[in-house]
Design a protein around this motif. Structure first.
Motif, PDB file in Angstrom:
ATOM      1  N   VAL A 184       0.832  -1.206   0.000  1.00 39.88           N
ATOM      2  CA  VAL A 184       0.000   0.000   0.000  1.00 39.88           C
ATOM      3  C   VAL A 184       0.866   1.255   0.000  1.00 39.88           C
ATOM      4  N   LEU A 185       1.954   1.240   0.744  1.00 39.87           N
ATOM      5  CA  LEU A 185       2.776   2.443   0.906  1.00 39.87           C
ATOM      6  C   LEU A 185       3.552   2.829  -0.352  1.00 39.87           C
ATOM      7  N   LEU A 186       4.032   1.855  -1.120  1.00 41.33           N
ATOM      8  CA  LEU A 186       4.769   2.198  -2.342  1.00 41.33           C
ATOM      9  C   LEU A 186       3.887   2.922  -3.364  1.00 41.33           C
ATOM     10  N   PRO A 187       2.679   2.422  -3.682  1.00 35.83           N
ATOM     11  CA  PRO A 187       1.826   3.191  -4.601  1.00 35.83           C
ATOM     12  C   PRO A 187       1.378   4.526  -4.004  1.00 35.83           C
ATOM     13  N   TRP A 188       1.164   4.559  -2.692  1.00 33.54           N
ATOM     14  CA  TRP A 188       0.736   5.798  -2.038  1.00 33.54           C
ATOM     15  C   TRP A 188       1.838   6.847  -2.153  1.00 33.54           C
ATOM     16  N   ALA A 189       3.086   6.443  -1.957  1.00 31.49           N
ATOM     17  CA  ALA A 189       4.196   7.385  -2.051  1.00 31.49           C
ATOM     18  C   ALA A 189       4.395   7.870  -3.483  1.00 31.49           C
ATOM     19  N   ARG A 190       4.051   7.045  -4.451  1.00 30.91           N
ATOM     20  CA  ARG A 190       4.174   7.471  -5.846  1.00 30.91           C
ATOM     21  C   ARG A 190       3.111   8.504  -6.178  1.00 30.91           C
ATOM     22  N   GLY A 191       1.927   8.362  -5.626  1.00 27.60           N
ATOM     23  CA  GLY A 191       0.907   9.389  -5.744  1.00 27.60           C
ATOM     24  C   GLY A 191       0.158   9.440  -7.052  1.00 27.60           C
ATOM     25  N   ARG A 192       0.112   8.370  -7.817  1.00 32.71           N
ATOM     26  CA  ARG A 192      -0.592   8.360  -9.105  1.00 32.71           C
ATOM     27  C   ARG A 192      -1.916   7.640  -8.960  1.00 32.71           C
ATOM     28  N   LEU A 193      -2.957   8.207  -9.583  1.00 34.82           N
ATOM     29  CA  LEU A 193      -4.258   7.569  -9.551  1.00 34.82           C
ATOM     30  C   LEU A 193      -4.624   6.932 -10.883  1.00 34.82           C
ATOM     31  N   ALA A 194      -4.240   7.562 -11.965  1.00 32.39           N
ATOM     32  CA  ALA A 194      -4.623   7.083 -13.287  1.00 32.39           C
ATOM     33  C   ALA A 194      -3.510   6.211 -13.868  1.00 32.39           C
ATOM     34  N   VAL A 195      -3.314   5.030 -13.287  1.00 37.31           N
ATOM     35  CA  VAL A 195      -2.309   4.091 -13.771  1.00 37.31           C
ATOM     36  C   VAL A 195      -2.949   2.728 -13.954  1.00 37.31           C
ATOM     37  N   SER A 196      -2.287   1.889 -14.715  1.00 38.33           N
ATOM     38  CA  SER A 196      -2.746   0.531 -14.936  1.00 38.33           C
ATOM     39  C   SER A 196      -2.624  -0.276 -13.640  1.00 38.33           C
ATOM     40  N   SER A 197      -3.631  -1.052 -13.326  1.00 41.52           N
ATOM     41  CA  SER A 197      -3.586  -1.876 -12.114  1.00 41.52           C
ATOM     42  C   SER A 197      -2.486  -2.925 -12.207  1.00 41.52           C
TER      43      SER A 197
ATOM     44  N   GLY B 165       0.248  -2.758 -14.094  1.00 43.31           N
ATOM     45  CA  GLY B 165       1.542  -2.072 -14.040  1.00 43.31           C
ATOM     46  C   GLY B 165       1.906  -1.665 -12.627  1.00 43.31           C
ATOM     47  N   SER B 166       0.921  -1.175 -11.882  1.00 41.86           N
ATOM     48  CA  SER B 166       1.162  -0.787 -10.497  1.00 41.86           C
ATOM     49  C   SER B 166       1.539  -1.999  -9.646  1.00 41.86           C
ATOM     50  N   LEU B 167       0.827  -3.096  -9.838  1.00 39.58           N
ATOM     51  CA  LEU B 167       1.140  -4.320  -9.092  1.00 39.58           C
ATOM     52  C   LEU B 167       2.539  -4.816  -9.444  1.00 39.58           C
ATOM     53  N   THR B 168       2.883  -4.789 -10.720  1.00 37.21           N
ATOM     54  CA  THR B 168       4.202  -5.256 -11.155  1.00 37.21           C
ATOM     55  C   THR B 168       5.315  -4.398 -10.561  1.00 37.21           C
TER      56      THR B 168
ATOM     57  N   MET C 278       4.919 -12.187  -1.335  1.00 33.87           N
ATOM     58  CA  MET C 278       3.518 -12.597  -1.401  1.00 33.87           C
ATOM     59  C   MET C 278       2.648 -11.691  -0.535  1.00 33.87           C
ATOM     60  N   GLY C 279       3.137 -11.293   0.624  1.00 37.86           N
ATOM     61  CA  GLY C 279       2.395 -10.375   1.479  1.00 37.86           C
ATOM     62  C   GLY C 279       2.195  -9.020   0.830  1.00 37.86           C
ATOM     63  N   VAL C 280       3.208  -8.533   0.139  1.00 38.03           N
ATOM     64  CA  VAL C 280       3.102  -7.254  -0.576  1.00 38.03           C
ATOM     65  C   VAL C 280       2.045  -7.353  -1.667  1.00 38.03           C
ATOM     66  N   ALA C 281       2.088  -8.438  -2.446  1.00 41.46           N
ATOM     67  CA  ALA C 281       1.123  -8.602  -3.539  1.00 41.46           C
ATOM     68  C   ALA C 281      -0.306  -8.705  -3.012  1.00 41.46           C
ATOM     69  N   LEU C 282      -0.504  -9.456  -1.943  1.00 43.16           N
ATOM     70  CA  LEU C 282      -1.852  -9.594  -1.375  1.00 43.16           C
ATOM     71  C   LEU C 282      -2.374  -8.269  -0.824  1.00 43.16           C
ATOM     72  N   ALA C 283      -1.532  -7.516  -0.138  1.00 40.10           N
ATOM     73  CA  ALA C 283      -1.952  -6.219   0.401  1.00 40.10           C
ATOM     74  C   ALA C 283      -2.275  -5.255  -0.727  1.00 40.10           C
ATOM     75  N   HIS C 284      -1.472  -5.262  -1.768  1.00 38.16           N
ATOM     76  CA  HIS C 284      -1.717  -4.374  -2.906  1.00 38.16           C
ATOM     77  C   HIS C 284      -3.050  -4.714  -3.569  1.00 38.16           C
ATOM     78  N   LEU C 285      -3.270  -6.005  -3.835  1.00 39.94           N
ATOM     79  CA  LEU C 285      -4.509  -6.413  -4.497  1.00 39.94           C
ATOM     80  C   LEU C 285      -5.742  -6.160  -3.637  1.00 39.94           C
ATOM     81  N   ALA C 286      -5.591  -6.256  -2.326  1.00 39.13           N
ATOM     82  CA  ALA C 286      -6.740  -6.075  -1.432  1.00 39.13           C
ATOM     83  C   ALA C 286      -7.118  -4.614  -1.235  1.00 39.13           C
ATOM     84  N   VAL C 287      -6.156  -3.700  -1.321  1.00 39.06           N
ATOM     85  CA  VAL C 287      -6.423  -2.315  -0.937  1.00 39.06           C
ATOM     86  C   VAL C 287      -6.350  -1.317  -2.097  1.00 39.06           C
TER      87      VAL C 287
END
Length: 184
Positions: A82-95, A97-100, A135-144
Motif C-alpha cells: 500500500v505504501l509504495l503506490p501511495w508514495a508514488r501518488g498516481r491515480l490514473a495508472v494501470s492496475s 503495471g502498479s502491481l508489477t 507474497m504479502g506485498v502482492a496480497l496487500a496491494h490487491l486487497a487495498v
C-alpha cells in the motif's frame, strides 16, 4: 472550490504523497532495525536457499505455531503493498503495471535486506522469507490499492445519479476556464 484533476486540490494531493513517503520511510526503518539486530543464540542454522523448505518445516509444527511463523513473514513487508503506490501518488495508472512495479520494488528491497542480514550475527539467508514477504506485498496491494484508487477517482462521491426521463437529453459538462474566479 474547483477541483484540479483526480483526488482534490494539488496541495491536498501533495500532502497525501508526503505522508505516504514519510510512512514508507518509517516502515522501512523499523523493518530494517528489526531484521538487522544481532541475535544471541547458542547455534545458528545454515542458510535456507532451497525454496519451500522453511515453509514445509513450519507446517510440520502445531497449527497455531505454523500460522504465526508464516504469518510473521507474510505481514513483515505487507504494508509496502500500500505504501509504495501511495508514495508514488498516481491515480490514473494501470492496475497490472502498479502491481508489477510494487512487487518488483519490494522484492528488490527484501532481497537486499536478506543479503545484508546474512552478514549479521545470528541471522541467516532464507529464500522462503523472501517469497513470503513478496507474497504479502502482492496480497496487500490487491486487497487495498485498486479499491482506494477507484474511490479517489470518483472524488469520494457515493451519491446515486438521478435517472433521466426519455425526453431529457444531457448536454455534457459545463465548460470552465481555470484562471477565471467566481464573481462576488
Amino acid at each position: 472550490m474547483q477541483g484540479h484533476g483526480y483526488g482534490g486540490t494539488t496541495a491536498l494531493r501533495y500532502r497525501y504523497r508526503v505522508a505516504g513517503c514519510v510512512l514508507l520511510a518509517v516502515h522501512l526503518l523499523v523493518v530494517g532495525w528489526l531484521a538487522l539486530r544481532p541475535l544471541t543464540a547458542p547455534w545458528v542454522a545454515a542458510a535456507q536457499v532451497e525454496p519451500l523448505a522453511t515453509i514445509r518445516a513450519d507446517l510440520a509444527l502445531a497449527p497455531w505455531d505454523a500460522a504465526r511463523a508464516i504469518g510473521a513473514m507474510v505481514l513483515t513487508f505487507a504494508p509496502l503493498g500500500v505504501l509504495l503506490p501511495w508514495a508514488r501518488g498516481r491515480l490514473a495508472v494501470s492496475s497490472l503495471g502498479s502491481l508489477t512495479r510494487t512487487v518488483f520494488t519490494s522484492a528488490m528491497i527484501a532481497l537486499a535486506l536478506q543479503v545484508v542480514q546474512s552478514g549479521v550475527v545470528g541471522q541467516v539467508l532464507n529464500a522462503d522469507a523472501l517469497l513470503l514477504n513478496v507474497m504479502g506485498v502482492a496480497l496487500a496491494h490487491l486487497a487495498v490499492v485498486p479499491a482506494v484508487r477507484a474511490r479517489l477517482r470518483r472524488g469520494g462521491e457515493v451519491r446515486p445519479r438521478k435517472a433521466l426521463r426519455r425526453d431529457e437529453v444531457t448536454q455534457g459538462m459545463t465548460p470552465t476556464i481555470p484562471r477565471v474566479g467566481i464573481a462576488p
